[in-house]
Design a protein around this motif. Structure first.
Motif, PDB file in Angstrom:
ATOM      1  N   LYS A 364      61.138  33.529  51.719  1.00 55.75           N
ATOM      2  CA  LYS A 364      61.040  33.757  53.895  1.00 55.75           C
ATOM      3  C   LYS A 364      61.189  34.962  54.439  1.00 55.75           C
ATOM      4  O   LYS A 364      62.693  35.021  54.117  1.00 55.75           O
ATOM      5  CB  LYS A 364      60.751  33.152  54.508  1.00 55.75           C
ATOM      6  N   TYR A 365      60.392  35.785  54.879  1.00 55.89           N
ATOM      7  CA  TYR A 365      61.089  37.374  55.610  1.00 55.89           C
ATOM      8  C   TYR A 365      62.135  36.595  57.252  1.00 55.89           C
ATOM      9  O   TYR A 365      61.556  35.539  56.829  1.00 55.89           O
ATOM     10  CB  TYR A 365      59.783  37.900  56.862  1.00 55.89           C
ATOM     11  N   LEU A 366      62.356  37.683  57.118  1.00 53.37           N
ATOM     12  CA  LEU A 366      63.333  37.742  58.355  1.00 53.37           C
ATOM     13  C   LEU A 366      62.734  36.549  59.710  1.00 53.37           C
ATOM     14  O   LEU A 366      63.706  35.970  60.246  1.00 53.37           O
ATOM     15  CB  LEU A 366      64.562  38.102  58.510  1.00 53.37           C
ATOM     16  N   PRO A 367      61.262  37.210  59.770  1.00 54.09           N
ATOM     17  CA  PRO A 367      61.600  36.424  61.574  1.00 54.09           C
ATOM     18  C   PRO A 367      59.833  35.960  60.945  1.00 54.09           C
ATOM     19  O   PRO A 367      59.411  35.487  62.325  1.00 54.09           O
ATOM     20  CB  PRO A 367      60.870  38.356  61.959  1.00 54.09           C
ATOM     21  N   LEU A 368      59.525  34.963  59.768  1.00 53.04           N
ATOM     22  CA  LEU A 368      59.207  34.071  59.756  1.00 53.04           C
ATOM     23  C   LEU A 368      59.752  33.128  59.374  1.00 53.04           C
ATOM     24  O   LEU A 368      60.830  32.563  59.414  1.00 53.04           O
ATOM     25  CB  LEU A 368      57.991  34.620  57.955  1.00 53.04           C
ATOM     26  N   GLU A 369      59.415  32.092  60.383  1.00 56.05           N
ATOM     27  CA  GLU A 369      60.280  30.970  60.944  1.00 56.05           C
ATOM     28  C   GLU A 369      59.800  30.033  59.707  1.00 56.05           C
ATOM     29  O   GLU A 369      61.015  29.013  59.433  1.00 56.05           O
ATOM     30  CB  GLU A 369      59.593  30.018  62.144  1.00 56.05           C
ATOM     31  N   ASN A 370      58.767  30.083  58.685  1.00 52.15           N
ATOM     32  CA  ASN A 370      58.485  28.245  58.866  1.00 52.15           C
ATOM     33  C   ASN A 370      57.385  28.684  56.908  1.00 52.15           C
ATOM     34  O   ASN A 370      56.409  29.673  57.600  1.00 52.15           O
ATOM     35  CB  ASN A 370      58.476  27.675  58.448  1.00 52.15           C
ATOM     36  N   GLU A 415      45.296  24.208  60.504  1.00 49.98           N
ATOM     37  CA  GLU A 415      45.221  23.256  60.279  1.00 49.98           C
ATOM     38  C   GLU A 415      46.349  22.180  60.389  1.00 49.98           C
ATOM     39  O   GLU A 415      47.010  22.782  59.163  1.00 49.98           O
ATOM     40  CB  GLU A 415      44.065  22.032  59.532  1.00 49.98           C
ATOM     41  N   GLY A 416      46.298  21.306  61.151  1.00 57.23           N
ATOM     42  CA  GLY A 416      48.117  21.394  61.191  1.00 57.23           C
ATOM     43  C   GLY A 416      48.859  21.630  60.952  1.00 57.23           C
ATOM     44  O   GLY A 416      50.318  21.227  60.542  1.00 57.23           O
ATOM     45  N   GLY A 417      49.362  22.762  61.920  1.00 56.95           N
ATOM     46  CA  GLY A 417      50.347  22.963  62.954  1.00 56.95           C
ATOM     47  C   GLY A 417      50.170  24.082  61.411  1.00 56.95           C
ATOM     48  O   GLY A 417      51.426  24.539  61.732  1.00 56.95           O
ATOM     49  N   TRP A 418      49.977  24.481  60.224  1.00 58.66           N
ATOM     50  CA  TRP A 418      50.281  25.151  59.528  1.00 58.66           C
ATOM     51  C   TRP A 418      49.648  26.522  59.157  1.00 58.66           C
ATOM     52  O   TRP A 418      48.343  26.403  59.249  1.00 58.66           O
ATOM     53  CB  TRP A 418      50.720  24.963  58.363  1.00 58.66           C
ATOM     54  N   PHE A 419      49.659  27.901  58.666  1.00 58.94           N
ATOM     55  CA  PHE A 419      48.608  28.430  58.434  1.00 58.94           C
ATOM     56  C   PHE A 419      48.251  28.325  56.686  1.00 58.94           C
ATOM     57  O   PHE A 419      49.570  28.263  56.237  1.00 58.94           O
ATOM     58  CB  PHE A 419      48.717  29.627  58.366  1.00 58.94           C
ATOM     59  N   HIS A 420      47.427  27.672  56.708  1.00 61.13           N
ATOM     60  CA  HIS A 420      46.824  27.681  55.402  1.00 61.13           C
ATOM     61  C   HIS A 420      46.144  28.525  54.300  1.00 61.13           C
ATOM     62  O   HIS A 420      45.533  29.308  54.703  1.00 61.13           O
ATOM     63  CB  HIS A 420      45.976  26.592  54.810  1.00 61.13           C
ATOM     64  N   SER A 421      47.135  29.231  53.714  1.00 64.41           N
ATOM     65  CA  SER A 421      47.271  31.004  52.686  1.00 64.41           C
ATOM     66  C   SER A 421      45.606  30.850  51.487  1.00 64.41           C
ATOM     67  O   SER A 421      45.423  31.628  51.425  1.00 64.41           O
ATOM     68  CB  SER A 421      48.421  31.807  52.064  1.00 64.41           C
ATOM     69  N   GLY A 422      45.505  29.771  51.022  1.00 65.58           N
ATOM     70  CA  GLY A 422      44.745  29.277  50.070  1.00 65.58           C
ATOM     71  C   GLY A 422      45.239  29.692  48.727  1.00 65.58           C
ATOM     72  O   GLY A 422      44.641  29.410  47.759  1.00 65.58           O
ATOM     73  N   ASP A 423      46.746  29.597  48.980  1.00 69.23           N
ATOM     74  CA  ASP A 423      47.622  30.495  47.097  1.00 69.23           C
ATOM     75  C   ASP A 423      47.975  29.111  47.297  1.00 69.23           C
ATOM     76  O   ASP A 423      48.757  28.237  47.547  1.00 69.23           O
ATOM     77  CB  ASP A 423      48.318  31.364  47.508  1.00 69.23           C
ATOM     78  N   LEU A 424      47.884  28.756  45.830  1.00 74.04           N
ATOM     79  CA  LEU A 424      48.232  27.804  45.601  1.00 74.04           C
ATOM     80  C   LEU A 424      50.134  28.130  44.937  1.00 74.04           C
ATOM     81  O   LEU A 424      49.791  28.958  43.607  1.00 74.04           O
ATOM     82  CB  LEU A 424      47.529  26.613  44.308  1.00 74.04           C
ATOM     83  N   ALA A 425      50.640  27.241  44.928  1.00 75.59           N
ATOM     84  CA  ALA A 425      52.165  27.913  44.218  1.00 75.59           C
ATOM     85  C   ALA A 425      52.869  26.759  44.262  1.00 75.59           C
ATOM     86  O   ALA A 425      52.820  25.293  44.713  1.00 75.59           O
ATOM     87  CB  ALA A 425      53.250  28.212  45.937  1.00 75.59           C
ATOM     88  N   VAL A 426      54.103  27.053  43.262  1.00 76.69           N
ATOM     89  CA  VAL A 426      55.139  25.721  43.012  1.00 76.69           C
ATOM     90  C   VAL A 426      56.067  26.457  44.011  1.00 76.69           C
ATOM     91  O   VAL A 426      56.749  27.708  44.129  1.00 76.69           O
ATOM     92  CB  VAL A 426      55.545  25.884  41.646  1.00 76.69           C
ATOM     93  N   LYS A 427      56.545  25.177  43.824  1.00 77.52           N
ATOM     94  CA  LYS A 427      58.350  25.344  44.483  1.00 77.52           C
ATOM     95  C   LYS A 427      59.976  25.827  43.472  1.00 77.52           C
ATOM     96  O   LYS A 427      59.447  24.559  43.270  1.00 77.52           O
ATOM     97  CB  LYS A 427      58.735  24.499  45.488  1.00 77.52           C
ATOM     98  N   HIS A 428      60.590  26.670  43.268  1.00 79.79           N
ATOM     99  CA  HIS A 428      61.368  25.820  41.870  1.00 79.79           C
ATOM    100  C   HIS A 428      62.404  25.243  43.239  1.00 79.79           C
ATOM    101  O   HIS A 428      63.242  25.953  44.123  1.00 79.79           O
ATOM    102  CB  HIS A 428      61.700  27.284  41.785  1.00 79.79           C
ATOM    103  N   PRO A 429      63.810  24.607  42.347  1.00 83.13           N
ATOM    104  CA  PRO A 429      64.628  24.411  42.879  1.00 83.13           C
ATOM    105  C   PRO A 429      65.538  24.985  44.109  1.00 83.13           C
ATOM    106  O   PRO A 429      66.260  24.753  44.322  1.00 83.13           O
ATOM    107  CB  PRO A 429      65.444  24.160  41.820  1.00 83.13           C
ATOM    108  N   ASP A 430      65.966  26.367  43.511  1.00 81.62           N
ATOM    109  CA  ASP A 430      66.257  27.466  44.603  1.00 81.62           C
ATOM    110  C   ASP A 430      66.077  27.677  45.886  1.00 81.62           C
ATOM    111  O   ASP A 430      66.363  28.323  45.821  1.00 81.62           O
ATOM    112  CB  ASP A 430      67.092  28.263  43.510  1.00 81.62           C
ATOM    113  N   GLY A 431      64.421  27.154  45.716  1.00 85.74           N
ATOM    114  CA  GLY A 431      63.650  27.105  46.752  1.00 85.74           C
ATOM    115  C   GLY A 431      62.249  28.907  46.801  1.00 85.74           C
ATOM    116  O   GLY A 431      61.875  28.541  48.070  1.00 85.74           O
ATOM    117  N   TYR A 432      63.378  29.470  45.376  1.00 88.46           N
ATOM    118  CA  TYR A 432      61.319  30.573  45.625  1.00 88.46           C
ATOM    119  C   TYR A 432      60.107  30.191  45.353  1.00 88.46           C
ATOM    120  O   TYR A 432      60.007  28.765  44.245  1.00 88.46           O
ATOM    121  CB  TYR A 432      61.960  31.232  44.463  1.00 88.46           C
TER     122      TYR A 432
END
Lengths: 552, 552
Positions: A364-370, A415-432
Motif C-alpha cells: 500500500k501507498y503511505l496514505p492508504l490505511e489498508n 460491501e463489508g466495509g472494504w472497497f472491492h476492486s474486482g481484481d483477483l490477486a495472490v499475496k506473497h509471503p512478504d506481503g506483496y
C-alpha cells in the motif's frame, strides 16, 4: 467516565480546516512567485501567474453562476489550461470532470449528460468530436474553446467564432477572487468515468481530503525532492493525472506539458528541462526506447502502471538510465495506491529475477490505511502463500466517495466495509500482492480456477503472438473452458494446434485453451482490451453453433 | 437544490479512516522488517522489532487497564524506550505526556497530578527527581524504570528493586496485540506542558490528525528522502521532538539516539552513521562547532529554532558543511510550523545579508492553512511593511486541541477563530514574518512600542555581553522604559555608562535602556529566560526605592 481529553477541546476555525490540495498553489504563489510552474513549448508560467489565472478562471465560473456541486467538464490535452482547471474549477466550489480525449462522441455525450455538465472547456483539437457529442447529448453546457498556440495541426472545423475563447474568458476574471475552500473536506473535487471494460461506465467521485492525501503520497512514493521537474507523458484526464497536478505544487515543482506522447518531444524535454520524474503505461517506455542513441544525463524516475513492465523493456530502461517503479491502482483509489516498493538488495539479482519481482503490484501507498487480498465470500484474508486467489480490497482515505448517482454500484463496491476492486490477486509471503485477473475474467473449469492472465502470459511468450486475450467459454463437460483470441505479429502466422502444443508445454493440461480465434481484438479508446465484447462474441458463436450454421 | 455530489456518497469504513501517524510504523514493519529503525550506542533495532516492542508496550498498558483518555507520563532521555512510547502509548489509546528531564521535582509533581498520570515510565538517570516529585504529587502512578545499558554513570539512588523494570514489562507483552486506532482523528495523542516563561504552565493537547500532518510536513520542510538518518540532538520531550519520532517512520528512516548533547558523540554519529538531518537550538550549533578539525563527508541539514541563528555561527556552520534552516513554532502548533524557506539566489549574498534574511522566522509549513500577523484588537492583518507590529496567529490542522482542563486559557487562545501565539512580529513585503517580541515583553514608552529583542540584539553585539534580557520598567514620565539585565562574558566587565553609549550609537535615543542590572538572569530548566521573574525583580526594586533604602 468521560474522556477528559475530549472535554472543552472541540474543533474550531483556529484548529480545524478542511484538507484540500488547492492551498499548495496559493502557498507557492506567496513564497515562490517567480519559480517556474509550467513549461509548455516556448511558454513559461511562474507560480504567481499560475495562481492568478486559476483564480481568474474560478471567478469567471462564479460569474456564470456556478458553485458547489456544479460540474465543469474538460476535454483537454496535457496543457496549461488543463492544469488551471485542476485548481480553478474546484476554487469555484465546482467539480472537475476530465474527459478522455480519445473517446468517441456517444460516450462523451453520455458522460456530459450524466455528470450534468454546466460548462465544457474543450481544446480546439477536440472541438469536432465535442460538437458531435453535444449534438446528441441531453445537456447543453456553455462551450469554451482553448486555442493552444503549441497545437499547430490544421483544424478539422471551419469556424469556431461563436464559442467563448478560453484565454479571453480567463483574462476577464478577477486575480484577487476569494476562492472557495471546500465547506467540508469530504466535498467532491473531481469526477472521472471508468473506462467501461465491463460495459458500464461509472462516475467515480473523489473528494478534497483524498486528493490532498494522495497528492502528498505521491511525493513519498516517488521520493520527489523540492523543485522536481515532471514530464506529462501520462494523460491528465486519466484519474486526474494520478493527482500529480496537485503533487507538483506541494514540492514547488515544474510541470513540463506534452500534447503528444512521441519520442522526439519526450527526449527533447528530458534533456532540455532536466526532467526528474515521469509516468505512463508500458507503451510509453516502448516509445521512449524506440529513439536511437539517446542516453540520460541525469537520474530519471519512471512510474508505470496498467500492466507489469515486461522483462526486456525493464532491462532496456535500466540501460538507458531510468529507474522504473511499478504502481497499481484504479480510478476508485485516485489512481495509484499500491507501489512495488523496491528493496535495494534486489538490484543484485539477475534481470529476469528482478522482472519477476517487479511484476508484482506490491504494497500500500503511505496514505492508504489498508490493502489486502480477501475471499469475497467470507471477507477473510487469503493466506500469504503466493497461490491462493482472492479479491484485492482497499480501506482508507484515498478511496472514492462512491459512484455518482449510482447507489446500487456504490453499495456493492463498499460491501463489508472494504472497497472491492474486482481484481483477483495472490499475496506473497512478504506481503506483496500480485494481480492474477479481473474477477469477471476468471475461468472456473471443473471446479478449478484458471487465471486468464496466466494463459495470456504464456501465449505472449510465443514469438508469433502480438496481442492475446483469454476469456471463459461455457462448456457442457467442464462448466467453463478457456477461449483464446490472438492477433499475430506482422508477417507472422501460427496455427491453433501449434499454440495448443506451446501451452501444453508451459501449463497444466486443464488450463490449455480449448478454442482459439484469430480475429481482431476489440479495445477501448484508451487501449484496454474489452473482454466483455469477447465474451459476447463467444456467446454469439455458441448460439450460432447450436442453431446450426450457416445461419438463416 | 441539494448538492448532487453529496447524495448517497457518505463516509464509510471503506473510504474513511482516522488519520494517525501510528500506521507508518506498521507499514514499515510489513514492507521493510529488516531496515534499521533505531541506533543507540551498540544497539540496532530493526522496524519489525520496533513495531513488535511498541505493540508489546501497548498490550501491557491495556493489561493494566489503561485505555482511551488515560495518561502515561514519560521522563526519558533520547532512547529507544522514548521512541517506543511515542507509538506504544497511543497504540493503547492512551495519551503520551513527555516530561522535560531538566525540570525540578515540584514542577514534575504539578504536571503528573494535572495530567492525572496513571503510569510513569522513568529513565534510571531521573529516578531520584521522579521520586522527589512523587513524594509531593497528588497522584500515584505506577512507576516503571528504564535501565538504559548505554547510561553508564553511577546511580544516585541505592536501590530500585521494588519498581517494575521497563524491558521486563515490555517483554511480557503481546507482539500480536491489536492496537487501537483512534476512534476519531481528533482524539488526543499527546500532552506537553508549556515551559512557564510566563509563570503558568499549561497542558497543550495534540491530536492524531495534527501529528499525522506535521509528521509529513517535516518531510517537505526538511526535504527528507527515503532512508534518511536523523540524529537526536533535539530532546524528544520537547513538543514530541517536533513530531520527528513519527516523521522518520513515514520515510523508513533511521533514528540515531543520543543521551547527551556533547561534541564527541555528535561528531562520532555524524561520521559513523552518515547522519543526514538533525535539529536543535542555536546552542547545539555552538557545541558542534566547539570540536576542532572536524568536517563533514556528506551533506547534513541542520534545523534550528528558539532563536535566530547568529551570523558568526551561521558562517561557521556553512564552512563546516552544514545547511542551516531556521524554523519557528511553539508547543501549541506541534513544534515548528513556520519555516524560513530559503531561496537559492540568496546564497549569492554576503554572509551578513544571509544572516539577516535567515533571522526571519519565515512562512507557513505546508500543512498549516494560515499564518498571519494580525492586530489583536481589530483582527485585521498588519501591512506587509516590515515595520508594523502585530501578533503572530495561526489557523489550521497543526494547531492544538486546546489546553487541558483550562477552558479559559483555551477560549482566549482561540479568540476570533485564530490561535494567538503571544509573539509579536512584523511582516516583510515578501510575506516572511519576523518576530520582534513576546506580547508580554513589549515596552511602550511615550506611546512608542519598543521591542526588547531589538535592544537585546544591540547589546549582544557588545564584546563584553554574554547574556542579556530587557524588560519594561514603570516610569512616571514615559509610562514605561527599558530595563536591561546583563551577564558579562567570563573575565570581562563593562559599565552601565559604556553600554548606554553603545546603545545610543546603535538605536534611537528613546530605546536606550534607562536602567541596568548586572545580576544573574533566571532561566527555566530548558534554558529559556524567565522575563516574568525579571519583571518581578524590577517591581521589587521600585517598591524598595519608594519606601527608602536600606529596607527595614
Amino acid at each position: 467516565m468521560e474522556n477528559p481529553y475530549n472535554v472543552g477541546l472541540d474543533r474550531n476555525p483556529a484548529n480545524f480546516q478542511p484538507l484540500t490540495p488547492l492551498g499548495f498553489l496559493a502557498r507557492n504563489a506567496a513564497n515562490y512567485p517567480d519559480a517556474i510552474a509550467i513549461i509548455h513549448g516556448n511558454i513559461r508560467v511562474n507560480y504567481q501567474t499560475f495562481y492568478d489565472r486559476s483564480r481568474q478562471l474560478a471567478s469567471q465560473l462564479a460569474n456564470l453562476g456556478l458553485g458547489r456541486g456544479d460540474t465543469v467538464s474538460a476535454l483537454l490535452a496535457n496543457t496549461p489550461a488543463m492544469l488551471e482547471c485542476h485548481y480553478g474549477v474546484p476554487m469555484a466550489g465546482a467539480v472537475l470532470h476530465s474527459v478522455n480525449t480519445r473517446l468517441e462522441a456517444a460516450t462523451i455525450a453520455y458522460q456530459l449528460a450524466h455528470a450534468q455538465a454546466k460548462v465544457l472547456i474543450v481544446d480546439r483539437e477536440f472541438l469536432s468530436v465535442a460538437q458531435a457529442a453535444l449534438a446528441v447529448a441531453d445537456v447543453s453546457p456553455l462551450v469554451i474553446v482553448y486555442h493552444d498556440s503549441e497545437w499547430t495541426e490544421l483544424s478539422s472545423v471551419d469556424t469556431d467564432d461563436h464559442y467563448q475563447d478560453y484565454d479571453e474568458f480567463v483574462a476577464q476574471g478577477d486575480r484577487a477572487f476569494s476562492w472557495l475552500m471546500p465547506e467540508d473536506e469530504w466535498d467532491a473535487i473531481s469526477i472521472n468515468y471508468t473506462s467501461g471494460t465491463t460495459g458500464n461506465p461509472k462516475g467515480v467521485v473523489c473528494h478534497h481530503r483524498g486528493a490532498y492525501l494522495l497528492a502528498l503520497g505521491n511525493v513519498f512514493t516517488a521520493d520527489m525532492p523540492k523543485y522536481s521537474t515532471y514530464l506529462w507523458t501520462l494523460p491528465m484526464f486519466h484519474c486526474n493525472g494520478w493527482c500529480f497536478p496537485w503533487t507538483l505544487s506541494a514540492i514547488c515543482g515544474t510541470h513540463v506539458c506534452l500534447r503528444q506522447v512521441r519520442k522526439e518531444p519526450i527526449w527533447l524535454a528530458l534533456h532540455k528541462h532536466k526532467v526528474t520524474h515521469l509516468c505512463g503505461a508500458p507503451i510509453v517506455m516502448d516509445i521512449i526506447l524506440s529513439a536511437e542513441n539517446q542516453t540520460l544525463t541525469n537520474k530519471v524516475a519512471f512510474f508505470t502502471a496498467a500492466a507489469p513492465p515486461p522483462e526486456r523493456t525493464l532491462a532496456q530502461m535500466q540501460e538507458a538510465g531510468f529507474e522504473v517503479t511499478h504502481l497499481y491502482g484504479l480510478a476508485e483509489v485516485y489512481g495509484p495506491a499500491v507501489v512495488n516498493e523496491w528493496h535495494q538488495e534486489w538490484n543484485l539479482l539477475p534481470i529476469e529475477e528482478q522482472a519477476k519481482l517487479k511484476a508484482r503490484q506490491g504494497v500500500k501507498y503511505l496514505p492508504l490505511e489498508n490493502l489486502d487480498v480477501l475471499d469475497p465470500e467470507t471477507m477473510s484474508a487469503v493466506p500469504a502463500d503466493g497461490k491462493t486467489l482472492g479479491e484485492v480490497m482497499f480501506q482508507g482515505n484515498v478511496v472514492m466517495k462512491g459512484y455518482f448517482k449510482n447507489p446500487t454500484a456504490t453499495q456493492s463496491a463498499f460491501e463489508g466495509g472494504w472497497f472491492h476492486s474486482g481484481d483477483l490477486a495472490v499475496k506473497h509471503p512478504d506481503g506483496y500482492i500480485q494481480l492474477k485477473d479481473r474477477s469477471k475474467d476468471i475461468i472456473i473449469s471443473g471446479g478449478e480456477n484458471i487465471s486468464s492472465i496466466e494463459i495470456e502470459d504464456v501465449l505472449y511468450k510465443h514469438p508469433a503472438v502480438a496481442v492475446t486475450a483469454v476469456v471463459s467459454c461455457p462448456d457442457e463437460k467442464w462448466g467453463e473452458v478457456p477461449f483464446a483470441f490472438v492477433e499475430c505479429c506482422e508477417g507472422k502466422t501460427v496455427s491453433e494446434q501449434e499454440l495448443k502444443t506451446w501451452c501444453g508445454q508451459h501449463m497444466a493440461g486443464f488450463k490449455v485453451p480449448k478454442h482459439f480465434s484469430f480475429t481482431p481484438i476489440p479495445r477501448t479508446p484508451t487501449g484496454k482490451i474489452q473482454k466483455f465484447q469477447l465474451r459476447e462474441q463467444v456467446s454469439a458463436r455458441l448460439q450460432s453453433e447450436e442453431s446450426g450454421s450457416p445461419k438463416s
